[in-house]
Design a protein around this motif. Structure first.
Motif, mmCIF file in Angstrom:
data_model
loop_
_atom_site.group_PDB
_atom_site.id
_atom_site.type_symbol
_atom_site.label_atom_id
_atom_site.label_comp_id
_atom_site.label_asym_id
_atom_site.label_seq_id
_atom_site.Cartn_x
_atom_site.Cartn_y
_atom_site.Cartn_z
ATOM 1 N N LEU A 136 0.830 -1.205 0.000
ATOM 2 C CA LEU A 136 0.000 0.000 0.000
ATOM 3 C C LEU A 136 0.866 1.257 0.000
ATOM 4 C CD1 LEU A 136 -2.733 -1.176 2.526
ATOM 5 C CD2 LEU A 136 -3.105 -0.663 0.103
ATOM 6 N N GLU A 137 1.908 1.268 0.817
ATOM 7 C CA GLU A 137 2.812 2.424 0.861
ATOM 8 C C GLU A 137 3.526 2.607 -0.480
ATOM 9 O OE1 GLU A 137 3.220 4.668 3.261
ATOM 10 O OE2 GLU A 137 1.928 3.702 4.736
ATOM 11 N N PHE A 138 3.936 1.509 -1.096
ATOM 12 C CA PHE A 138 4.609 1.583 -2.401
ATOM 13 C C PHE A 138 3.671 2.186 -3.445
ATOM 14 C CE2 PHE A 138 5.858 0.091 -6.560
ATOM 15 C CZ PHE A 138 7.240 0.231 -6.554
ATOM 16 N N ILE A 139 2.414 1.761 -3.438
ATOM 17 C CA ILE A 139 1.444 2.292 -4.404
ATOM 18 C C ILE A 139 1.261 3.789 -4.208
ATOM 19 C CG2 ILE A 139 -0.976 2.242 -5.123
ATOM 20 C CD1 ILE A 139 -0.903 -0.812 -4.473
ATOM 21 N N VAL A 140 1.113 4.222 -2.971
ATOM 22 C CA VAL A 140 0.943 5.650 -2.698
ATOM 23 C C VAL A 140 2.178 6.427 -3.153
ATOM 24 C CG1 VAL A 140 0.699 7.374 -0.855
ATOM 25 C CG2 VAL A 140 -0.714 5.307 -0.832
ATOM 26 N N ASP A 141 3.364 5.907 -2.884
ATOM 27 C CA ASP A 141 4.605 6.580 -3.267
ATOM 28 C C ASP A 141 4.826 6.614 -4.774
ATOM 29 O OD1 ASP A 141 5.210 7.027 -0.614
ATOM 30 O OD2 ASP A 141 6.577 5.324 -0.448
ATOM 31 N N ASN A 142 4.296 5.623 -5.482
ATOM 32 C CA ASN A 142 4.541 5.487 -6.922
ATOM 33 C C ASN A 142 3.230 5.477 -7.704
ATOM 34 O OD1 ASN A 142 7.601 4.788 -6.871
ATOM 35 N ND2 ASN A 142 6.661 3.505 -5.311
ATOM 36 N N PHE A 143 2.287 6.263 -7.271
ATOM 37 C CA PHE A 143 0.916 6.217 -7.780
ATOM 38 C C PHE A 143 0.840 6.326 -9.305
ATOM 39 C CE2 PHE A 143 -3.512 7.597 -8.208
ATOM 40 C CZ PHE A 143 -4.133 6.684 -7.369
ATOM 41 N N SER A 144 1.610 7.213 -9.891
ATOM 42 C CA SER A 144 1.533 7.436 -11.338
ATOM 43 C C SER A 144 2.053 6.243 -12.152
ATOM 44 C CB SER A 144 2.294 8.703 -11.725
ATOM 45 O OG SER A 144 3.676 8.548 -11.434
ATOM 46 N N GLU A 145 2.852 5.379 -11.529
ATOM 47 C CA GLU A 145 3.414 4.217 -12.231
ATOM 48 C C GLU A 145 2.537 2.970 -12.143
ATOM 49 O OE1 GLU A 145 7.391 3.417 -10.912
ATOM 50 O OE2 GLU A 145 7.752 5.543 -10.571
ATOM 51 N N ILE A 146 1.486 3.016 -11.316
ATOM 52 C CA ILE A 146 0.664 1.845 -11.053
ATOM 53 C C ILE A 146 -0.611 1.907 -11.880
ATOM 54 C CG2 ILE A 146 -0.475 0.495 -9.234
ATOM 55 C CD1 ILE A 146 2.575 0.859 -8.823
#
Length: 193
Positions: A136-146
């Motif tokens: 979840l933290e990774f998604i928030v940090d890299n939102f535009s790449e997901i």
């Protein structure tokens, strides 16, 4: 050396056009449910029912022979999704969970996250807490790449994933506001006096 040479093998797992040799006795000694499968299948025809990718099987084979292996996150996901329901594989499962929790990237993060919501993983602390929060933290940090839209197609966990992702974003924003310095507010107030 047995793993490198693959001498005296007595079984073969078939994946499309590739055959992967192995020793039944080593697999059986590693996991009782695999031993049961070998007892039920007494002929020496190739095994086609492992229901995992060739990469995941080769990682499992290396782990059984050496006690460790170089496991890719996608293969770890396959093992958790497909094999642990059928064969348990407790020690190998722990390695897969560690990989899923620590080797997160934008290509595999949603798949890894979905695994943390599967019913057979409900009592797996490293998946339900560590891996889920890391994803979840990774998604928030890299939102535009997901590819966030693909959450809609993750069933039945998609709704819960979306909810937890929104919670994570909300708490991150709230915490950022709390840490914001208040010096700027004081200066504005002083100007109005």
């Amino acid at each position: 050396k047995l793993h490198e040479r693959m001498e005296y093998t007595d079984a073969v797992a078939v994946f499309n056009d590739n055959s992967v040799p192995f020793h039944r006795c080593l697999f059986a000694a590693h996991e009782p449910k695999l031993a049961q499968m070998f007892l039920e299948k007494k002929d020496h025809k190739p095994f086609k029912n492992f229901a995992i990718s060739e990469d995941a099987f080769c990682s499992l084979r290396e782990f059984i022979y050496r006690g460790s292996c170089n496991l890719m996150p996608a293969s770890a996901c396959v093992v958790i999704e497909e094999m642990v329901k059928k064969y348990e594989l407790e020690r190998f499962r722990c390695l897969c969970e560690e990989v899923i929790s620590t080797e997160i990237n934008s290509k595999i993060v949603l798949r890894s996250l979905a695994l943390t919501y599967l019913s057979w993983n409900a009592n797996r602390d490293i998946l339900v807490t560590t891996a889920r929060q890391a994803c979840l933290e990774f998604i928030v940090d890299n939102f535009s790449e997901i590819n966030i839209h693909s959450i809609r197609h993750i069933t039945p966990q998609g709704v819960q994933i979306a909810h937890d992702l929104l919670d994570t974003m909300h708490f991150r924003k709230r915490d950022a506001k709390r840490r914001r310095p208040t010096g700027g507010n004081r200066i504005r107030k002083l100007q109005f006096k």
